[in-house]
Design a protein around this motif. Structure first.
Motif, mmCIF file in Angstrom:
data_model
loop_
_atom_site.group_PDB
_atom_site.id
_atom_site.type_symbol
_atom_site.label_atom_id
_atom_site.label_comp_id
_atom_site.label_asym_id
_atom_site.label_seq_id
_atom_site.Cartn_x
_atom_site.Cartn_y
_atom_site.Cartn_z
ATOM 1 N N SER A 190 -3.477 -7.861 -9.184
ATOM 2 C CA SER A 190 -2.607 -6.827 -9.950
ATOM 3 C C SER A 190 -1.392 -6.699 -9.089
ATOM 4 C CB SER A 190 -3.449 -5.582 -9.658
ATOM 5 O OG SER A 190 -2.736 -4.439 -10.283
ATOM 6 N N GLU A 192 1.779 -4.093 -7.276
ATOM 7 C CA GLU A 192 2.224 -2.932 -6.526
ATOM 8 C C GLU A 192 3.505 -2.790 -6.112
ATOM 9 O OE1 GLU A 192 -0.941 -0.149 -4.067
ATOM 10 O OE2 GLU A 192 0.328 -1.492 -2.627
ATOM 11 N N THR A 194 6.776 -0.560 -4.537
ATOM 12 C CA THR A 194 6.706 0.670 -3.446
ATOM 13 C C THR A 194 8.250 1.180 -3.833
ATOM 14 O OG1 THR A 194 5.549 -0.525 -1.839
ATOM 15 C CG2 THR A 194 7.117 1.057 -0.812
ATOM 16 N N LYS A 199 3.752 4.739 -3.993
ATOM 17 C CA LYS A 199 3.595 3.438 -4.660
ATOM 18 C C LYS A 199 2.941 3.588 -6.246
ATOM 19 C CE LYS A 199 2.566 1.128 -0.476
ATOM 20 N NZ LYS A 199 1.467 0.319 0.268
ATOM 21 N N SER A 201 0.934 1.333 -9.208
ATOM 22 C CA SER A 201 0.203 0.059 -9.543
ATOM 23 C C SER A 201 0.366 -0.178 -10.961
ATOM 24 C CB SER A 201 -1.464 0.487 -9.333
ATOM 25 O OG SER A 201 -1.505 0.768 -7.676
ATOM 26 N N TRP A 202 0.312 -1.698 -11.052
ATOM 27 C CA TRP A 202 0.413 -2.229 -12.228
ATOM 28 C C TRP A 202 -0.832 -1.929 -13.097
ATOM 29 C CZ3 TRP A 202 -1.074 -7.999 -13.139
ATOM 30 C CH2 TRP A 202 -1.018 -8.348 -14.651
ATOM 31 N N ASP A 203 -0.966 -1.610 -14.352
ATOM 32 C CA ASP A 203 -1.937 -1.234 -15.010
ATOM 33 C C ASP A 203 -2.238 -2.312 -16.109
ATOM 34 O OD1 ASP A 203 -3.712 -0.076 -16.648
ATOM 35 O OD2 ASP A 203 -2.624 1.306 -17.881
ATOM 36 N N ALA A 224 5.180 -8.484 -10.061
ATOM 37 C CA ALA A 224 5.431 -7.889 -8.359
ATOM 38 C C ALA A 224 6.854 -8.167 -8.234
ATOM 39 C CB ALA A 224 4.700 -8.659 -7.519
ATOM 40 N N PHE A 386 3.349 0.573 -15.324
ATOM 41 C CA PHE A 386 2.648 1.077 -14.069
ATOM 42 C C PHE A 386 2.172 2.516 -14.007
ATOM 43 C CE2 PHE A 386 5.828 -2.270 -13.573
ATOM 44 C CZ PHE A 386 5.141 -3.186 -12.607
ATOM 45 N N ASN A 423 -0.774 10.341 -2.262
ATOM 46 C CA ASN A 423 0.263 9.243 -2.606
ATOM 47 C C ASN A 423 1.364 10.103 -3.055
ATOM 48 O OD1 ASN A 423 1.709 6.762 -3.122
ATOM 49 N ND2 ASN A 423 0.770 6.823 -5.118
ATOM 50 N N VAL A 442 -1.301 -7.825 -5.541
ATOM 51 C CA VAL A 442 -2.617 -7.557 -4.760
ATOM 52 C C VAL A 442 -3.872 -8.250 -5.475
ATOM 53 C CG1 VAL A 442 -4.178 -5.565 -4.471
ATOM 54 C CG2 VAL A 442 -1.986 -5.039 -4.984
#
Length: 679
Positions: A190, A192, A194, A199, A201-203, A224, A386, A423, A442
């Motif tokens: 995956s 991420e 920032t 943060k 995250s990529w879905d 990324a 994301f 977060n 990730v």
């Protein structure tokens, strides 16, 4: 006028005698007074009527109880524990004390109020509950005594044994080990992004197209590298986390292990002490029910101490086979916040107290913010999304007492649901554009199920309906400490198969139905049927016995013994050394030279039969029948040295004294004839 009350525990008896005062004598049976014999099965088809004998201390205990019975002119009250074992002990006491119209009382807590209520409502012994306990004991005896000798012979291991519950517990560990060994890790990826202190995250889900994981690392690296994103949505909501139910026996053992580091047997022993002190209710229970009185105390304590008590009492759905007469494990008095005579007792009491009070506190509440972002440019022709998810505890509720469910492993990812996390996603405006500071790939590997701990093994045994929670501690001790089928290792004391356990499973697996996960569950349901009058004692045990006979016959044809005896072809069995000075040795499973059995013996050679040992024929002949004599020697205190006839199986029982290493043929001896007095 004095009444004799009989309980199981001496320490509990002392407390009860103090509570009741004059007019009562309280004595203890110290557990079971009678049981099936250790030597021999003690029960036979087709009636399966047990042959009971006194336990080691039973005869002495009964003699003392009879003396007290004679002194107490107002009769006897049977106040053993309120489970089936306690009901069975009460029945045995009735038999040996000759009670005709017995008075049986039960109580869930050792308090003056509970005892007075019980004394005001005596009843007869529940014979159906006694039959259910007896059926379980006999079923376990049939499996253990019919199968264990055959398994020991097949394995060549004298102390190998099987059990209806212990063998299935070993199988659970073995199956988990096989699952771990067969697992092939899959790397998946995956990404991420920032943004300052938060943060996103990529879905990967929209791009998976039916697959579980994204395995293209190069594409993940491109994701990324994304820096510009557009805010598609930003939504705020609340979630809640409810407290766990009060302890039953299983969750109490799990909490003792995960939170305090106690093994299950230690947890139950400490809980027993707390119960006997009157600090907690009965610790062998399968329900999470709280009495009205307990709820009133919790509500009163919570309001008095400013705790966030719920408006309406919480309840939990009970298992279909739960014994409704029981109550959850809880403090006898909620206002008592500390109890126990040593540190471990105080620690466990505190755990029980927090769980009991906490279950009636309000839900914890979390503020949740979810931002959906989309890359402003396609990545290799694909739209990439994301998600930034923030969660913050805004109302503690039950978490004022404890931050997590103590019966769950705090390192288990599944147990972290509902825990505090953060977060800090800021409030974003739909349509705005953001620039990420950094991005990273990730990399994750799929994991096999973790090895069992004693707590997680107990949890699965409960889930599968294997055995009784009250015996789980003893089962763990048997398979780990006593039999060495399973080993503990590492800081978390995980369980793995020992070599001996692997051999046992290789022999048992696919050969005996009682090793199947559903066998014990179905048997437990049938035992409950006996307790409620819906099932028949003889029918159940007859079916178990018939199945075992069929399986044993097939097993002995299918599975040859590992080390056959050179003389009679039965299995050779390794006999452990009796002390540090002696050595292990191999003997025929039919070894019994004094009763015309096989007399083959062999030395141990690194776990396998070595060269023959034991009786050796000499050049001296018996003066009675002419057969060679055997020099029989036992060294050490109480030892002997003499020459016996090798024709003892054919009836020649002459022996001769040892005279300087040779038989004194002038002084033959015969076994002393038994007189009527001897027999």
């Amino acid at each position: 006028m004095t009444t004799l009350i009989i309980v199981e525990s001496p320490s509990k008896g002392k407390i009860i005698e103090e509570y009741l005062g004059s007019g009562y004598r309280v004595a203890a049976s110290v557990g079971h007074i009678r049981d099936l014999p250790e030597a021999g099965m003690g029960v036979h088809a087709p009636d399966f009527k047990p042959e009971y004998v006194y336990t080691d201390k039973g005869k002495e205990v009964v003699a003392r109880l009879k003396r007290l019975q004679a002194e107490c002119t107002d009769g006897v009250i049977l106040a053993t524990d309120l489970d089936r074992e306690g009901e069975a002990i009460a029945w045995h006491l009735k038999q040996v004390l000759g009670l005709k119209d017995e008075r049986r009382i039960t109580y869930n807590e050792v308090t003056p109020e509970a005892l007075k209520k019980a004394l005001a409502n005596p009843r007869a012994i529940d014979l159906k509950a006694v039959a259910a306990q007896e059926a379980r004991r006999v079923a376990d005896r049939l499996i253990g005594y019919m199968v264990s000798p055959v398994i020991a012979e097949a394995m060549g291991d004298k102390t190998a044994s099987t059990g209806r519950v212990q063998s299935v517990a070993v199988r659970l560990v073995d199956d988990r080990e096989k699952e771990i060994a067969g697992h092939s890790s899959l790397k998946h990826y995956s990404a991420e992004l920032t943004f300052g202190n938060w943060k996103a995250s990529w879905d990967t889900k929209p791009l998976l197209e039916g697959q579980k994981h994204w395995t293209n690392k190069e594409f993940a690296e491109l994701v990324a590298a994304v820096r510009s994103v557009k805010v598609m949505s930003c939504d705020d909501s609340e979630t809640t986390s409810s407290p766990p139910a009060p302890f039953d026996t299983t969750t109490l053992q799990q909490a003792g292990s995960n939170t305090l580091g106690f093994d299950p047997q230690q947890t139950m022993a400490i809980a027993q002490k707390l119960y006997e002190q009157g600090a907690i209710t009965y610790m062998r229970t399968d329900t999470t029910v709280l009495s009205d009185n307990a709820l009133e105390e919790i509500f009163a304590y919570g309001k008095e101490n400013g705790l966030p008590i719920v408006a309406k009492a919480r309840t939990w759905k009970q298992a279909d086979d739960a014994q409704a007469a029981h109550e959850a494990v809880r403090p006898s008095h909620i206002a008592v916040t500390t109890a126990g005579e040593n540190e471990n007792e105080r620690k466990l009491y505190n755990l029980i107290w927090m769980r009991t009070v906490g279950c009636q506190l309000q839900d914890a509440r979390f503020a949740v913010r979810v931002a959906r972002l989309e890359a402003t440019s396609a990545v290799d022709g694909k739209t990439v999304e994301f998600e930034g998810r923030g969660k913050k505890l805004i109302y503690k509720g039950w978490k004022e007492l404890t931050p997590f469910d103590s019966s769950e492993d705090p390192e288990d990812e599944a147990s972290l649901e509902g825990q505090d996390s953060d977060n800090p996603v800021p409030k974003l405006t739909t349509g705005d554009f953001l620039d990420a500071d950094t991005g990273s790939v990730v990399e994750t590997k799929t994991k096999a199920q973790p090895r069992y701990t004693e707590a997680s093994l107990i949890k699965d045994m409960k889930r599968l309906g294997i055995g009784r929670p009250a015996t789980y501690g003893a089962v763990m001790k048997t398979i780990v400490d006593d039999r060495n089928y399973v080993e503990r290792f590492g800081k978390k004391k995980q369980l793995k198969m020992a070599f001996r356990g692997i051999r046992l499973m290789n022999v048992l697996r696919d050969n005996f139905q009682f090793l199947n996960y559903d066998f014990t569950k179905i048997l437990e349901e049938q035992l409950e049927g006996i307790a409620t009058g819906k099932a028949n004692y003889k029918t159940l045990l007859g079916a178990v016995h018939k199945r075992l006979q069929t399986e044993l016959t097939a097993f002995q044809v299918k599975v040859p013994v590992e080390f056959p005896c050179p003389k009679c072809a039965r299995g050779l069995i390794l006999n452990p050394a009796k002390n540090k000075k002696s050595s292990p040795w191999w003997g025929c499973s039919g070894y019994n030279p004094d009763e015309s059995g096989c007399d083959y013996m062999a030395e141990d050679a690194d776990g396998k039969p070595g060269k023959p040992s034991g009786p050796v024929l000499t050049e001296f002949a018996c003066t009675g029948c002419g057969k060679p004599l055997i020099h029989r020697v036992k060294e050490g205190e109480g030892g002997w040295s003499f020459f016996g006839c090798s024709g003892h199986k054919e009836g020649c029982l002459l022996s001769f004294p040892d005279k300087s290493g040779e038989p004194d043929l002038t002084s033959p001896r015969k076994p002393k004839a038994k007189t009527e007095a001897d027999s």
